[in-house]
Motif scaffolding. Sequence first.
Motif, PDB file in Angstrom:
ATOM      1  N   GLN B 230     -42.410  24.218  -4.331  1.00 21.26           N
ATOM      2  CA  GLN B 230     -43.852  24.107  -4.544  1.00 21.26           C
ATOM      3  C   GLN B 230     -44.632  24.925  -3.511  1.00 21.26           C
ATOM      4  O   GLN B 230     -45.589  25.599  -3.844  1.00 21.26           O
ATOM      5  N   HIS B 231     -44.185  24.871  -2.250  1.00 25.88           N
ATOM      6  CA  HIS B 231     -44.918  25.593  -1.220  1.00 25.88           C
ATOM      7  C   HIS B 231     -44.829  27.101  -1.406  1.00 25.88           C
ATOM      8  O   HIS B 231     -45.783  27.817  -1.136  1.00 25.88           O
ATOM      9  N   VAL B 234     -46.436  27.657  -5.650  1.00 33.33           N
ATOM     10  CA  VAL B 234     -47.756  27.188  -6.059  1.00 33.33           C
ATOM     11  C   VAL B 234     -48.769  27.294  -4.931  1.00 33.33           C
ATOM     12  O   VAL B 234     -49.773  27.976  -5.036  1.00 33.33           O
ATOM     13  N   THR B 235     -48.489  26.612  -3.820  1.00 32.17           N
ATOM     14  CA  THR B 235     -49.458  26.593  -2.730  1.00 32.17           C
ATOM     15  C   THR B 235     -49.524  27.919  -1.999  1.00 32.17           C
ATOM     16  O   THR B 235     -50.527  28.238  -1.395  1.00 32.17           O
ATOM     17  N   GLN B 236     -48.442  28.666  -2.030  1.00 31.60           N
ATOM     18  CA  GLN B 236     -48.294  29.894  -1.248  1.00 31.60           C
ATOM     19  C   GLN B 236     -48.436  29.602   0.240  1.00 31.60           C
ATOM     20  O   GLN B 236     -48.910  30.426   0.999  1.00 31.60           O
TER      21      GLN B 236
END
Lengths: 357, 266
Positions: B230-231, B234-236
């Motif tokens: 996810q990091h 999505v979150t970058q």
Amino acid sequence: MKKLMQAFIAVLLLSAVLLTAINRLNATEGYSGENTLTVFNWGDYIDMELVEQFEEETGITVIYETFDSNEAMLTKIQQGGTTYDIAVPSEYMVQKMMEEDLLVELDHSKIPNMKYLDERFMDLSYDPGNKYSLPYFWGTVGIVYNTKLLEGKEFSSWNDLWDPALENDILLVDGAREVIGMGLNSLGYSLNDTNRDHLQEAYEKLTKLTPNIKAIVGDENKLLMQNEEAAIAVVWSGDAADMMWENENLDYVVPEEGSNLWFDTFVIPKTAKNIEGAHQFINFFLDPEINALNTEYVSYSTPNKEALKYMPEDMVEDERFYPSPELTERLEVYENLGREHLAYYNDLFLEFKMYRK
Amino acid sequence: MENKTRTLYMIPYIGWIILFVVAPIALVVYYSFFDIHGNFTVGNYGKFFTPVYLKMAISSFWYAFLITIISLAAAYPTAYLLTKTKHKQLWLLLIIVPSWVNLLLKAYAFIGIFGAHGAANQFLDIIGIGTKQLLFTDFSFVFVSVYIFIPFMILPIFNALDNLNPSLLDATKDLGASKWTTFRRVILPLTLNGVKSGIQVVFIPSLSLFMLTRLIAGNRVITLGTAIEQHFLVTQDWGMGSTIAVFLIIAMFLIMALTGFRRRGA
């Protein structure tokens, strides 16, 4: 030793042959010169008969390639191996491609048919003035439910999902903005709210939904809903249309509090060689009659106001896919909140997923 | 002269190690010191010790532990029986073949099998237990993970058992040891290395499983792998993603140290 050398040379020769073959294949596939137009679109997202009609009318040969996610499309365009003349990214991806300077500015004088587009769907925050993109199809996020499994239960509000009778029935989509957005919407806040108190409130409300959630999944939700593995899912309207096509017990609703408004749009990437042809292509598909036929084939919602007149009435009056003006007012496009707020959304979403244990 | 050629032969190996082992780990450590705005920070490490990530780490370890123990419990007897069969190489091959099938394909197959109308539930219905929710449970997650990892546990144990000198077993019999004593005092100590490498190849990858957590467990199981995915995607927030990766790397070194480096005494 001699044998080993022979084997080694044989492998080298074979590799060389394969390499030339691959280069040949790629060259023919990716060729895009004066009279060809390479279109990069989602799978099964255009009526190929209309593409043939476009070829006949203009004499341009269309090379049609497909992708299955915005990210995959972005990667191929960044690599620049193929000269794509048209691509169809979703609105958040348009913004990203603009930031990365991957798009060619549209020449509006070459697309006279853009006047038929509904002004509600123009000049939105993701591309002010529609300098780089024009909407192709649009849709919402809503609730798809199985009328047979739920025995006639109706949905009209996001809050209906919190009904204790729906224990272990709901599939959520694995996206932070969709799920947190649903929480915000159910409380009457904006999808683009960055007020930490509101977000915290939405998070706490979502944790109360936990007993009703069966799973948080990705694209598998189509398969799971079609097989009646679960009774309810929160999905994009496009996916809902696909599911309803496969299983007639399914129905779709856009909750009255409002929801997300998304777009798939025509853009011309920097890789384009036939920019003139690309404009012609966009203009052709914005022609009301052509657009109506294409929309009937794809069965998503068209932003072309004039095209609605040429479409079957039951399709245009279907409030599930063409919500009433009052409801459309309450639909919001995702704004780019910036990394910091986005990170906060994701932290909350991760916490929400963790909470379920 | 000999020494020179040896150094020459070492070059590809050292190059490989630097490019594909040392450099990536160094990069991961480097990135872990930056926040989302690209400023230098140690805040990511502080964030790891908040309840959310600690809970995630504990649950990752717990599931990895379960998967490893169950794989071991199933693999040891299987490997033992395999060494006793007539065509042992053939049987071994049959056990390994499923590991050639793409992981995603196997996961999708299990969605079908464990589904509400799937084969498993039909079977439960026939034998009178009635349909149960199997998909999206801890059970299905551990079951599918064990299924996927078990060949990697069987192989090293099988090799260790196969290399066991049969005359040692004859000797224990001659000296009057019971079957249990033979197993405990001779077979087990001599195959312990196989067990250790089996544990390594199962425990370490299962710590960072992420695809199955969504496909089979419907995100009911959240591992550190999920958070990393996810990091990065999505979150970058590459910094936080790298920080979690650093902790995973440390955990892996610890496990290697516990199971591998310690040599058995004579």
